[in-house]
Design an enzyme around this catalytic site. Structure first.
Site, PDB file in Angstrom:
ATOM      1  N   CYS A 159       0.836  -1.204   0.000  1.00  0.00           N
ATOM      2  CA  CYS A 159       0.000   0.000   0.000  1.00  0.00           C
ATOM      3  C   CYS A 159       0.868   1.249   0.000  1.00  0.00           C
ATOM      4  O   CYS A 159       0.353   2.349   0.155  1.00  0.00           O
ATOM      5  CB  CYS A 159      -0.924  -0.015   1.207  1.00  0.00           C
ATOM      6  SG  CYS A 159      -0.055   0.232   2.749  1.00  0.00           S
TER       7      CYS A 159
ATOM      8  N   CYS B  88       4.871   1.378   3.777  1.00  0.00           N
ATOM      9  CA  CYS B  88       6.249   1.235   4.282  1.00  0.00           C
ATOM     10  C   CYS B  88       7.064   2.459   3.883  1.00  0.00           C
ATOM     11  O   CYS B  88       7.833   2.995   4.686  1.00  0.00           O
ATOM     12  CB  CYS B  88       6.889  -0.030   3.726  1.00  0.00           C
ATOM     13  SG  CYS B  88       5.913  -1.517   3.961  1.00  0.00           S
TER      14      CYS B  88
ATOM     15  N   CYS C 292       4.310  -7.493   4.009  1.00  0.00           N
ATOM     16  CA  CYS C 292       4.006  -8.064   2.682  1.00  0.00           C
ATOM     17  C   CYS C 292       5.224  -8.706   2.026  1.00  0.00           C
ATOM     18  O   CYS C 292       5.083  -9.648   1.254  1.00  0.00           O
ATOM     19  CB  CYS C 292       3.447  -6.987   1.766  1.00  0.00           C
ATOM     20  SG  CYS C 292       2.046  -6.122   2.457  1.00  0.00           S
TER      21      CYS C 292
ATOM     22  N   CYS D 207       3.437  -3.637   9.680  1.00  0.00           N
ATOM     23  CA  CYS D 207       2.477  -3.232   8.626  1.00  0.00           C
ATOM     24  C   CYS D 207       1.937  -1.855   8.962  1.00  0.00           C
ATOM     25  O   CYS D 207       0.814  -1.731   9.395  1.00  0.00           O
ATOM     26  CB  CYS D 207       1.365  -4.274   8.517  1.00  0.00           C
ATOM     27  SG  CYS D 207       0.371  -4.134   7.021  1.00  0.00           S
TER      28      CYS D 207
ATOM     29  N   HIS E  52       4.319  -8.000  25.294  1.00  0.00           N
ATOM     30  CA  HIS E  52       3.540  -8.222  26.523  1.00  0.00           C
ATOM     31  C   HIS E  52       4.423  -8.137  27.774  1.00  0.00           C
ATOM     32  O   HIS E  52       4.069  -7.477  28.755  1.00  0.00           O
ATOM     33  CB  HIS E  52       2.856  -9.593  26.414  1.00  0.00           C
ATOM     34  CG  HIS E  52       2.136 -10.020  27.641  1.00  0.00           C
ATOM     35  ND1 HIS E  52       0.929  -9.473  28.031  1.00  0.00           N
ATOM     36  CD2 HIS E  52       2.450 -10.956  28.584  1.00  0.00           C
ATOM     37  CE1 HIS E  52       0.531 -10.057  29.158  1.00  0.00           C
ATOM     38  NE2 HIS E  52       1.442 -10.956  29.501  1.00  0.00           N
TER      39      HIS E  52
ATOM     40  N   CYS F   4       5.166  -4.545  28.469  1.00  0.00           N
ATOM     41  CA  CYS F   4       4.055  -3.604  28.278  1.00  0.00           C
ATOM     42  C   CYS F   4       3.773  -2.822  29.559  1.00  0.00           C
ATOM     43  O   CYS F   4       3.715  -3.401  30.654  1.00  0.00           O
ATOM     44  CB  CYS F   4       2.804  -4.387  27.864  1.00  0.00           C
ATOM     45  SG  CYS F   4       1.373  -3.332  27.622  1.00  0.00           S
TER      46      CYS F   4
ATOM     47  N   CYS G 145      -5.673  -3.892  31.033  1.00  0.00           N
ATOM     48  CA  CYS G 145      -5.003  -4.620  29.946  1.00  0.00           C
ATOM     49  C   CYS G 145      -5.999  -4.852  28.802  1.00  0.00           C
ATOM     50  O   CYS G 145      -7.184  -5.025  29.014  1.00  0.00           O
ATOM     51  CB  CYS G 145      -4.514  -5.944  30.520  1.00  0.00           C
ATOM     52  SG  CYS G 145      -4.173  -7.206  29.312  1.00  0.00           S
TER      53      CYS G 145
ATOM     54  N   CYS H   7      -5.848  -8.106  22.166  1.00  0.00           N
ATOM     55  CA  CYS H   7      -4.440  -7.731  22.056  1.00  0.00           C
ATOM     56  C   CYS H   7      -3.543  -8.951  21.796  1.00  0.00           C
ATOM     57  O   CYS H   7      -3.654  -9.974  22.462  1.00  0.00           O
ATOM     58  CB  CYS H   7      -3.985  -7.029  23.335  1.00  0.00           C
ATOM     59  SG  CYS H   7      -2.277  -6.458  23.216  1.00  0.00           S
TER      60      CYS H   7
ATOM     61  N   CYS I 112       8.259  -1.701  20.076  1.00  0.00           N
ATOM     62  CA  CYS I 112       7.278  -0.600  20.022  1.00  0.00           C
ATOM     63  C   CYS I 112       6.994  -0.002  21.403  1.00  0.00           C
ATOM     64  O   CYS I 112       6.743   1.191  21.521  1.00  0.00           O
ATOM     65  CB  CYS I 112       5.954  -1.083  19.441  1.00  0.00           C
ATOM     66  SG  CYS I 112       6.135  -2.124  18.002  1.00  0.00           S
TER      67      CYS I 112
ATOM     68  N   CYS J 193       0.497   1.708  19.493  1.00  0.00           N
ATOM     69  CA  CYS J 193      -0.761   0.992  19.266  1.00  0.00           C
ATOM     70  C   CYS J 193      -1.565   0.721  20.538  1.00  0.00           C
ATOM     71  O   CYS J 193      -2.768   0.965  20.594  1.00  0.00           O
ATOM     72  CB  CYS J 193      -0.475  -0.340  18.576  1.00  0.00           C
ATOM     73  SG  CYS J 193       0.565  -0.157  17.124  1.00  0.00           S
TER      74      CYS J 193
ATOM     75  N   CYS K 247      -2.358  -4.272  20.176  1.00  0.00           N
ATOM     76  CA  CYS K 247      -1.360  -4.790  19.236  1.00  0.00           C
ATOM     77  C   CYS K 247      -2.022  -5.859  18.372  1.00  0.00           C
ATOM     78  O   CYS K 247      -2.664  -6.769  18.898  1.00  0.00           O
ATOM     79  CB  CYS K 247      -0.190  -5.385  20.028  1.00  0.00           C
ATOM     80  SG  CYS K 247       0.987  -6.280  18.994  1.00  0.00           S
TER      81      CYS K 247
ATOM     82  N   CYS L   4       1.568  -7.215  14.074  1.00  0.00           N
ATOM     83  CA  CYS L   4       1.896  -6.996  12.663  1.00  0.00           C
ATOM     84  C   CYS L   4       3.319  -7.402  12.282  1.00  0.00           C
ATOM     85  O   CYS L   4       3.647  -7.431  11.102  1.00  0.00           O
ATOM     86  CB  CYS L   4       1.636  -5.542  12.272  1.00  0.00           C
ATOM     87  SG  CYS L   4       2.889  -4.393  12.866  1.00  0.00           S
TER      88      CYS L   4
HETATM   89 FE1  FSX Z   1       2.449  -4.080   3.232  1.00  0.00          FE
HETATM   90 FE2  FSX Z   1       4.064  -1.764   2.594  1.00  0.00          FE
HETATM   91 FE3  FSX Z   1       1.308  -3.187   5.246  1.00  0.00          FE
HETATM   92 FE4  FSX Z   1       1.265  -1.367   3.562  1.00  0.00          FE
HETATM   93  O1  FSX Z   1       3.844  -1.024   1.016  1.00  0.00           O
HETATM   94  S1  FSX Z   1       3.394  -3.919   5.139  1.00  0.00           S
HETATM   95  S2  FSX Z   1       0.229  -3.391   3.279  1.00  0.00           S
HETATM   96  S3  FSX Z   1       1.237  -1.004   5.753  1.00  0.00           S
HETATM   97  O2  FSX Z   1       2.938  -0.630   3.431  1.00  0.00           O
HETATM   98  O3  FSX Z   1       3.813  -3.495   2.050  1.00  0.00           O
HETATM   99 FE1  SF4 Z   2      -0.070  -7.732  27.252  1.00  0.00          FE
HETATM  100 FE2  SF4 Z   2      -1.582  -6.422  25.455  1.00  0.00          FE
HETATM  101 FE3  SF4 Z   2      -2.256  -6.484  28.041  1.00  0.00          FE
HETATM  102 FE4  SF4 Z   2      -0.135  -5.076  27.225  1.00  0.00          FE
HETATM  103  S1  SF4 Z   2      -2.311  -4.687  26.710  1.00  0.00           S
HETATM  104  S2  SF4 Z   2      -0.280  -6.396  29.043  1.00  0.00           S
HETATM  105  S3  SF4 Z   2       0.634  -6.425  25.608  1.00  0.00           S
HETATM  106  S4  SF4 Z   2      -2.166  -8.257  26.617  1.00  0.00           S
HETATM  107 FE1  SF4 Z   3       4.118  -2.993  17.296  1.00  0.00          FE
HETATM  108 FE2  SF4 Z   3       1.994  -4.560  17.684  1.00  0.00          FE
HETATM  109 FE3  SF4 Z   3       1.701  -2.082  16.777  1.00  0.00          FE
HETATM  110 FE4  SF4 Z   3       2.745  -3.961  15.188  1.00  0.00          FE
HETATM  111  S1  SF4 Z   3       0.638  -3.913  15.984  1.00  0.00           S
HETATM  112  S2  SF4 Z   3       3.497  -1.844  15.446  1.00  0.00           S
HETATM  113  S3  SF4 Z   3       3.903  -5.168  16.693  1.00  0.00           S
HETATM  114  S4  SF4 Z   3       2.479  -2.680  18.805  1.00  0.00           S
END
Ligand code: FSX
Ligand code: SF4
Ligand code: SF4
Length: 304
Positions: free
Chosen positions: A50, A53, A153, A192, A229, A232, A253, A259, A268, A280, A286, A289
């Site tokens: 998309c 990245c 991807c 992602c 986790h 966190c 939580c 999550c 992160c 996130c 989370c 991703c």
């Molecule tokens: Fe994939 Fe890159 Fe997700 Fe997008 O282009 S990792 S769909 S956020 O950004 O490839």
């Molecule tokens: Fe674990 Fe998600 Fe709860 Fe944080 S919010 S303690 S990562 S389950």
């Molecule tokens: Fe990090 Fe989880 Fe957010 Fe992905 S979805 S950027 S692993 S906190």
């Protein structure tokens, strides 16, 4: 000097004052950025994605994208940011790939479709001939010193294009390389999209020092070595059984809302996103991703 994983991760977050780059980088990366690793060309190609990245890369703050492009890397081809286009741009790309064969770094963003001989993703034309992402990945992949697969991807099971219902037979860089017998090393930088620091940091480190230590999923340990986790800030709530019922609830939580932090490995929780403004779990949860099973094995993202 050989460092344990814990020591290495600790080093990655060492404070390095006064260099104008993120204090969240490994000192070796800071040094590489400071010196500029410009001698090695980088070719960046895009398949099924998309462009998130690349947009994430443009959001890099310490260092800024201007510093990244002018001082740190020698970006010779990038479909989104280069001024050149068409055959002229492609000719330059092939020229660099040939001139620096075995030396340049190839960045692949997005998945690579294999169905219909790759025709689902045409990335350019030379004369009347269409060039597929499949063909380009194979051709440049063979010549590159190493490949950085950026974004979910380009990694593992090809992220969103590779999710259930994958009509185009989208595949990751490593899958294509395995099928074609290409031995060029691949570094996975999933997410992602991935955090800008994960991309900039890995590229700078690789240019200056070679491929960093990778985990069993081919990800740099310096960015993907810790469990979300376990680190966190909401863990205390998980331990005492205080669970959120809505995202607007701040004390609790997010596990019962879906999550995936317990199964996700990335930094992160301390790096945070958007120049450290939030991340996130602070606003939602989370979705895992960065993991090989994303998105199918992480679905449904939201529960409760
Ligand atoms: Fe994939 Fe890159 Fe997700 Fe997008 O282009 S990792 S769909 S956020 O950004 O490839
Ligand atoms: Fe674990 Fe998600 Fe709860 Fe944080 S919010 S303690 S990562 S389950
Ligand atoms: Fe990090 Fe989880 Fe957010 Fe992905 S979805 S950027 S692993 S906190």
């Amino acid at each position: 000097m050989s460092l344990s994983r814990r020591e290495f991760v600790k080093l990655c977050t060492a404070t390095v004052a006064g260099l104008g780059v993120s204090q969240m980088f490994h000192p070796a990366i800071v040094q590489a950025m400071k010196e500029g690793a410009k001698k090695t060309p980088v070719i960046w190609i895009q398949g099924q994605g998309c462009t998130g990245c690349s947009v994430s890369l443009l959001n890099t703050v310490h260092p800024s994208i201007k510093e990244v492009l002018l001082d740190i890397i020698s970006l010779e081809y990038h479909p989104t940011v280069m001024a050149s286009e068409g055959e002229m741009a492609l000719e330059h790309m092939y020229e660099i790939a040939n001139k620096f064969a075995g030396k340049f770094f190839l960045v692949v963003e997005g998945a690579i479709p294999r169905a219909a001989n790759g025709k689902y993703c045409i990335v350019g034309e030379m004369g009347d001939r269409e060039i597929t992402m499949l063909e380009l990945t194979e051709e440049l992949g063979k010549k590159a010193h190493a490949v950085l697969a950026v974004g979910a991807c380009a990694c593992f099971n090809a992220g969103i294009p590779g999710a259930a219902g994958n009509l185009t037979r989208a595949a990751s860089v490593q899958t294509i390389f395995n099928e074609k017998g290409i031995k060029t090393p691949v570094v996975n930088i999933p997410g992602c999209p991935p955090h800008p620091d994960w991309m900039v940091g890995t590229i700078a480190y690789a240019l200056a020092h070679g491929i960093p230590e990778l985990d069993e999923n081919g990800r740099p340990v310096m960015f993907y070595g810790e469990n979300i986790h376990e680190n966190c800030p909401y863990l205390k709530y998980a331990d005492e059984g205080t669970m959120c019922e809505t995202f607007t609830q701040k004390e609790g939580c997010r596990m019962e809302l879906g999550c995936k932090g317990p199964n996700a490995y990335a930094d992160c929780f301390k790096r945070r996103w958007n120049n450290g403004v939030n991340w996130c779990i602070e606003n939602a949860l989370c979705i895992g991703c960065v993991e090989p099973g994303f998105p199918d094995e992480m679905s449904p993202f939201y529960e409760g």
